[in-house]
Design a protein around this motif. Sequence first.
Motif, short mmCIF file in Angstrom:
data_model
loop_
_atom_site.label_atom_id
_atom_site.label_comp_id
_atom_site.label_asym_id
_atom_site.label_seq_id
_atom_site.Cartn_x
_atom_site.Cartn_y
_atom_site.Cartn_z
N GLY A 151 35.03 20.82 37.01
CA GLY A 151 36.21 20.01 37.22
C GLY A 151 36.96 20.35 38.48
N ASN A 152 38.28 20.52 38.34
CA ASN A 152 39.17 20.72 39.47
C ASN A 152 38.90 21.98 40.28
OD1 ASN A 152 41.14 18.93 40.36
ND2 ASN A 152 42.82 20.26 39.73
N LEU A 153 38.19 22.93 39.67
CA LEU A 153 37.98 24.23 40.31
C LEU A 153 36.56 24.39 40.85
CD1 LEU A 153 39.90 26.53 37.80
CD2 LEU A 153 40.78 25.22 39.75
N LYS A 154 35.73 23.38 40.74
CA LYS A 154 34.34 23.49 41.18
C LYS A 154 34.29 23.79 42.68
CE LYS A 154 29.90 21.05 41.08
NZ LYS A 154 29.24 22.06 40.23
N GLY A 155 33.54 24.82 43.04
CA GLY A 155 33.40 25.20 44.44
C GLY A 155 34.52 26.09 44.96
N MET A 156 35.43 26.56 44.09
CA MET A 156 36.50 27.46 44.52
C MET A 156 35.94 28.61 45.34
SD MET A 156 38.76 30.14 42.26
CE MET A 156 39.61 28.94 41.22
N LEU A 157 36.59 28.93 46.46
CA LEU A 157 36.20 30.09 47.25
C LEU A 157 37.02 31.29 46.81
CD1 LEU A 157 34.68 28.01 48.97
CD2 LEU A 157 35.53 29.19 51.01
N ARG A 158 36.33 32.39 46.55
CA ARG A 158 37.03 33.62 46.21
C ARG A 158 36.16 34.83 46.55
NH1 ARG A 158 36.76 35.96 40.79
NH2 ARG A 158 34.93 35.20 39.68
#
Length: 223
Positions: A151-158
């Motif tokens: 959803g909204n967090l797919k591919g978040m960089l961390r």
Amino acid sequence: MRRARGLLSAAVVLSALLTPGIARAEPSPGAAPPGSTAADDDPAAHGLKRTPLDLTGDAGGVQTNALAPTTIPGASICRRYYIFSYRAGRYVSEEQGYTGSNHNMLRARTSAGALGTWEQFSLCAYNGRTDLIYIQASSGYLVSAEYGYAGNLKGMLRGRGEWPGDWEVFEVWSDAGVYFLRNQATKGWVSVRVDMTGSYTNMLRGNGTSAGPWEQLALTSVA
């Protein structure tokens, strides 16, 4: 202390940091909606050029990059850079105070007058190529694009990787001095999500579909 390194800083966090932002602003030509997949097009056909970075060293000199407990094999030259988002008008920071699956999230949230260690990233040559890089955050971990998130967090960089794999290797592209980063495996562009709110404001995600305004970056070496 705000700039404490490593996972120990995760103990300092406010409950306000735990709520995702879901507000939407104007659509970006280069930002993928949640759940979409970046197209593997040819950026050169749109005027972009693969661009080697200057990794000849900074005040700390050229370094061999190593992580504990895993050491990356080979001599990888790295140079420390600040990453600036043109669209957000802010520098990218690693949120070492966040916890759980948001720990070490990358956000463009720091003004020029407030730069510190959380805003310093080592850009490192991958397999000897300076137009293909992995990124070491100040926590000591590699920047990963979390394609396993939904959803909204797919591919978040961390910052959480210990090895440069599919989710940690990025191509470097530029156009008239403006830089763009694209994940090598998925072809998803690094996008600054100015449509997010709260503790997710200006979160970086690695699934932009093209190199648009939300993907424009400046890379400035740390003096």
